[in-house]
Design an enzyme around this catalytic site. Sequence first.
Site, PDB file in Angstrom:
ATOM      1  N   ASP A  42       0.875  -1.168   0.000  1.00 11.00           N
ATOM      2  CA  ASP A  42       0.000   0.000   0.000  1.00 11.00           C
ATOM      3  C   ASP A  42       0.912   1.217   0.000  1.00 11.00           C
ATOM      4  OD1 ASP A  42      -2.204   1.824   0.428  1.00 11.00           O
ATOM      5  OD2 ASP A  42      -3.312   0.140   1.293  1.00 11.00           O
ATOM      6  N   LEU A  60       0.908   2.695  -6.905  1.00 12.65           N
ATOM      7  CA  LEU A  60       0.557   1.981  -8.127  1.00 12.65           C
ATOM      8  C   LEU A  60       0.888   2.759  -9.396  1.00 12.65           C
ATOM      9  CD1 LEU A  60      -2.897   0.522  -7.030  1.00 12.65           C
ATOM     10  CD2 LEU A  60      -0.795  -0.778  -7.398  1.00 12.65           C
ATOM     11  N   LEU A  79      -6.372  -5.282  -4.457  1.00 12.40           N
ATOM     12  CA  LEU A  79      -7.419  -4.416  -3.930  1.00 12.40           C
ATOM     13  C   LEU A  79      -7.024  -2.949  -3.984  1.00 12.40           C
ATOM     14  CD1 LEU A  79      -8.340  -7.214  -2.774  1.00 12.40           C
ATOM     15  CD2 LEU A  79      -9.082  -5.989  -0.740  1.00 12.40           C
ATOM     16  N   SER A  83     -11.030   3.818  -3.949  1.00 15.47           N
ATOM     17  CA  SER A  83     -12.134   2.882  -3.682  1.00 15.47           C
ATOM     18  C   SER A  83     -13.525   3.473  -3.811  1.00 15.47           C
ATOM     19  CB  SER A  83     -11.975   2.290  -2.277  1.00 15.47           C
ATOM     20  OG  SER A  83     -12.040   3.316  -1.303  1.00 15.47           O
ATOM     21  N   ASN A 120     -19.454  -3.846  -8.073  1.00 15.73           N
ATOM     22  CA  ASN A 120     -20.833  -3.794  -8.570  1.00 15.73           C
ATOM     23  C   ASN A 120     -21.073  -2.527  -9.386  1.00 15.73           C
ATOM     24  OD1 ASN A 120     -22.602  -1.749  -6.634  1.00 15.73           O
ATOM     25  ND2 ASN A 120     -20.868  -2.650  -5.542  1.00 15.73           N
ATOM     26  N   HIS A 121     -20.246  -1.504  -9.205  1.00 13.03           N
ATOM     27  CA  HIS A 121     -20.452  -0.253  -9.927  1.00 13.03           C
ATOM     28  C   HIS A 121     -20.056  -0.354 -11.396  1.00 13.03           C
ATOM     29  CE1 HIS A 121     -21.813   1.767  -6.384  1.00 13.03           C
ATOM     30  NE2 HIS A 121     -20.753   1.348  -5.722  1.00 13.03           N
ATOM     31  N   TYR A 144     -15.553   5.800 -11.442  1.00 14.85           N
ATOM     32  CA  TYR A 144     -15.040   4.654 -10.676  1.00 14.85           C
ATOM     33  C   TYR A 144     -15.494   3.347 -11.316  1.00 14.85           C
ATOM     34  CZ  TYR A 144     -14.776   1.292  -6.815  1.00 14.85           C
ATOM     35  OH  TYR A 144     -14.528   0.175  -6.047  1.00 14.85           O
ATOM     36  N   LYS A 148     -13.382   0.074 -13.122  1.00 11.47           N
ATOM     37  CA  LYS A 148     -13.513  -1.344 -12.800  1.00 11.47           C
ATOM     38  C   LYS A 148     -13.831  -2.163 -14.051  1.00 11.47           C
ATOM     39  CE  LYS A 148     -12.416  -0.910  -8.547  1.00 11.47           C
ATOM     40  NZ  LYS A 148     -11.134  -1.466  -8.071  1.00 11.47           N
TER      41      LYS A 148
END
Length: 280
Positions: A42, A60, A79, A83, A120-121, A144, A148
């Site tokens: 992280d 990242l 992950l 977020s 789910n988005h 976002y 994904k």
Amino acid sequence: MTEDKSRSDQSRRIVFTGASGGIGTMTRPLLARLYPGLVLSDRVEPKDLQPGETFVKADLTRPDEVAAAVKGAHSVIHLGGHSVEGGWDQILNANIIGCYNLFEEARKAGVKRVIFASSNHAVGFYPRRCKIGTDVTVRPDSRYGVSKAFGEALGALYADKHGLIVTCLRIGNVGPRPLDARRLSIWISPEDIVQLFRIGLEHPDIRYDILYGVSDNAASWWDNSRARQLGYRPAGKAEDHRAHAEAEQAKIGPDPVGDLFQGGTFTSAEFTNDVKRAGP
């Protein structure tokens, strides 16, 4: 479900990005019992680093730091990233450039498996009246959500072109219990998402799969039959927490747009369309 014991869990080097985030914090203690020697990554070191865990700081957006984090890894649980919804530059850097860097450095390092935390988005503009599988056209509800959907596509590319074993988890909402009425449909317990991590890390039949990160919820909007084919047996049930969720929902009040779609407030934020023209 497990691979040959000659390649035991303890012999694997599993890198866990986003280890200091919410899901990382909830699931690390459960994962540590199954996979000793986790490598955590992280931008900020977890406050409760445990004996046997190793921390490698990595941004990242910096390929060299990502390369250092995944060096020698067998598998990556990815992950890391931003977020929630954010501005375009924030999403671009953390979730799109950062996701590319993760897959590319994993490829170069010879990583065998990647679990990508989708959301789910990525399909948030499907109406709540619909039950959908993992094979639907993506309908992201936000920048976002777009990031994904990009990650899922990138995972497919690296699976088909480079042979990585990729599992994309369209995660609902992880926590000890659902927080409102919407989450009665999308909630997943920490124990159940760890079960999905195990499938992604170990199942011999996966090449590229999208699974829903959801517990055994009576009100679920998602067909998660592929996960069940792979051995997923969720123990959590959102119905056990319905009274709490409905009480919390009463405090929130109605959302004329968000209440129609699976993505909730992510769909109503910045919404300028006619609801009759939104979604499939």
